[in-house]
Design a protein around this motif. Structure first.
Motif, short mmCIF file in Angstrom:
data_model
loop_
_atom_site.label_atom_id
_atom_site.label_comp_id
_atom_site.label_asym_id
_atom_site.label_seq_id
_atom_site.Cartn_x
_atom_site.Cartn_y
_atom_site.Cartn_z
N THR A 39 0.84 -1.19 0.00
CA THR A 39 0.00 0.00 0.00
C THR A 39 0.88 1.24 0.00
O THR A 39 2.09 1.17 0.25
CB THR A 39 -0.90 0.03 1.25
OG1 THR A 39 -0.06 0.17 2.41
CG2 THR A 39 -1.73 -1.24 1.36
N LYS A 40 0.26 2.39 -0.22
CA LYS A 40 1.03 3.63 -0.23
C LYS A 40 1.67 3.90 1.12
O LYS A 40 2.77 4.47 1.21
CB LYS A 40 0.18 4.81 -0.67
CG LYS A 40 -1.10 5.04 0.12
CD LYS A 40 -1.84 6.23 -0.44
CE LYS A 40 -3.22 6.39 0.18
NZ LYS A 40 -4.15 5.36 -0.30
N GLN A 94 2.75 1.55 3.24
CA GLN A 94 3.89 0.63 3.38
C GLN A 94 5.07 1.07 2.53
O GLN A 94 6.21 1.04 2.99
CB GLN A 94 3.45 -0.79 2.99
CG GLN A 94 2.47 -1.42 3.96
CD GLN A 94 1.87 -2.70 3.43
OE1 GLN A 94 1.68 -2.87 2.22
NE2 GLN A 94 1.55 -3.62 4.33
N ASP A 117 -1.00 2.73 -6.02
CA ASP A 117 -1.03 1.49 -5.23
C ASP A 117 -2.38 0.77 -5.30
O ASP A 117 -2.67 -0.08 -4.47
CB ASP A 117 -0.69 1.78 -3.77
CG ASP A 117 -1.79 2.56 -3.04
OD1 ASP A 117 -2.51 3.33 -3.71
OD2 ASP A 117 -1.93 2.39 -1.82
N GLU A 118 -3.21 1.10 -6.29
CA GLU A 118 -4.48 0.39 -6.43
C GLU A 118 -4.22 -0.92 -7.16
O GLU A 118 -3.78 -0.92 -8.31
CB GLU A 118 -5.50 1.24 -7.20
CG GLU A 118 -5.91 2.50 -6.45
CD GLU A 118 -6.93 3.30 -7.22
OE1 GLU A 118 -7.43 2.78 -8.25
OE2 GLU A 118 -7.22 4.43 -6.82
#
Length: 454
Positions: free
Chosen positions: A243-244, A246, A292-293
């Motif tokens: 994810t953004k 992380q 990050d999708e």
């Protein structure tokens, strides 16, 4: 109600006739037209038939062709009437032709054909978008953008002078870097030896960075991203695994040189907390964008890259990683389609793509875990499409290697092993291949150049 004004067709029939007349009279005009035009680019169906006949004559007979020979050829193939009949062929044969104009005439006919196809594509795209009612729009748009790119392949190419102008620009860029004392043309990767092998981060290229799971390919990619951003280059990162938040944690940790374990657990002391704040502040000023999708399909990646380029040029795209791109079958053919698309995009968008890849189970068959290019699934396509292939080897990550070294060399050997890392350049389209040592810093979980080359 006002009647709509009829739209005139996009055509250049007289120019088509001039080209065909030239092909009948001049060998050089014949050769130029056949090498630069396709049958379907002629608007007039009669001209398509004539062009096909002239192409047949050139392949089998060669030389100029007179009206009688052309008529006999068409009549023998049953295409005389489709070509307009003897009177129309005579009209074409006597059309005014100037040898100096063949190139511009071909370009005009080609440009008209491109316009017609673009209009047709636009109509079909609108119909598909309406039918889909907003679903899968990015894939539909990407499909027609690919079609537009393919139309550019109908272009007449560049002259030798234009080619030499482009070569001059590349050489002057390299010369300027040399005057600055730099040994590479592109943007600094942050690693001296990597710069040497791939010439830095250069536009129009794709580099595949591959490693075993958790060996550090994401870390190295982010280190390269930070080096490019520090140099003023714009960076975009497709994070298909994290994810953004992380991935942001990795950026901050690397830039702040933070203890990874203490940072992960929220136990930073005052000094490192200040360093974290400084890293966050510095990152806010850097031209970095995160996507990050997940999961992304290649069509979505392509569409995103094109849309982003419209808002400003991107110097480096990082895709983390190939096997996380959503596929239907995940076979060699589909991987090949993905790598070919990405290589095409690197050239079209004048950017550098850093595509991360993970090894298959093959490395586990070797006791030293030393990677090879064919350890990557789809390695043949990757090797074909990539400009550079870089493999990361960090033997200290693997328990069986550690145990073997400990048995042979003791604790000192293990300490040395834990810091050992290599970049294996399996392919460099424009430079040398080989393997160079870098260093893994276990206390901070990142790579650095070996001290002697810093």
């Amino acid at each position: 109600m006002t009647e709509p004004v009829p739209i005139s067709p996009i055509e250049a029939v007289d120019t088509e006739k001039a080209i065909l007349s030239g092909m009948m009279q001049d060998d050089s005009a014949m050769a130029h037209a056949l090498s630069h035009l396709r049958i379907e680019e002629f608007y007039d169906n009669r001209h398509q038939v004539l062009f096909r006949a002239l192409s047949h004559w050139h392949q089998h007979e060669g030389g100029v062709i007179d009206l009688l020979a052309l008529s006999d050829l068409l009549e023998g193939s049953g295409a005389l009437e489709a070509a307009g009949g003897i009177l129309y062929i005579s009209e074409v044969a006597t059309e005014t032709y100037t040898s100096a104009n063949i190139e511009s005439h071909c370009r005009i006919v080609q440009d008209k054909a491109i316009a017609r196809r673009a209009i047709d594509d636009s109509r079909h795209m609108i119909e598909e978008l309406r039918s889909a009612n907003g679903f899968g729009s990015s894939e539909i748009v990407a499909k027609y953008r690919r079609s537009a790119y393919e139309r550019r392949g109908l272009d007449l190419g560049t002259t030798v002078d234009e080619m030499l102008d482009a070569e001059e620009a590349l050489y002057r860029e390299a010369e300027e870097k040399a005057l600055q004392g730099l040994a590479y043309r592109g943007i600094d990767t942050g690693f001296a030896k990597l710069n040497h092998y791939i010439n830095g981060i250069c536009a129009d290229e794709m580099t595949v960075l591959a490693a075993d799971q958790s060996v550090g390919k994401t870390t190295l990619a982010i280190e390269i991203s930070l080096a490019v951003a520090r140099s003023g280059g714009a960076v975009c990162n497709f994070s298909l695994e994290m994810t953004k938040g992380q991935i942001g944690r990795v950026f901050v940790r690397l830039l702040g040189d933070l203890d990874p374990e203490q940072y992960r657990k929220g136990r930073l002391g005052q000094k490192e907390s200040d360093e974290r704040d400084a890293a966050r502040h510095a990152l806010q000023k850097m031209p970095i964008t995160i996507y990050d999708e997940v999961p992304y399909r290649i069509e979505q990646i392509e569409s995103t890259m094109r849309h982003r380029e419209c808002r400003g040029h991107v110097d480096l795209w990082v895709i983390d990683y190939l096997q996380r791109i959503r596929m239907d079958d995940g076979d060699e053919r589909e991987i090949g389609q993905i790598t070919a698309t990405l290589k095409q995009l690197s050239m079209e968008l004048h950017t550098h793509i850093l595509l991360l890849s993970q090894f298959s189970w093959r490395t586990r068959e070797r006791t030293d875990r030393r990677p090879r290019m064919n350890d990557m699934k789809g390695s043949s396509s990757i090797e074909q499409d990539a400009d550079n292939v870089v493999l990361i080897h960090r033997p200290g990550y693997f328990d069986e290697v550690i145990k073997s070294v400990e048995k042979k060399d003791g604790p000192g050997g293990v300490r040395e092993l834990m810091r050992h890392a290599e970049l294996i350049i399996g392919k460099s389209r424009h430079g040398p291949t080989g393997a160079e040592e870098i260093m893994w810093v276990p206390e901070r979980a990142y790579f650095i150049d070996k001290p002697e080359i810093i």
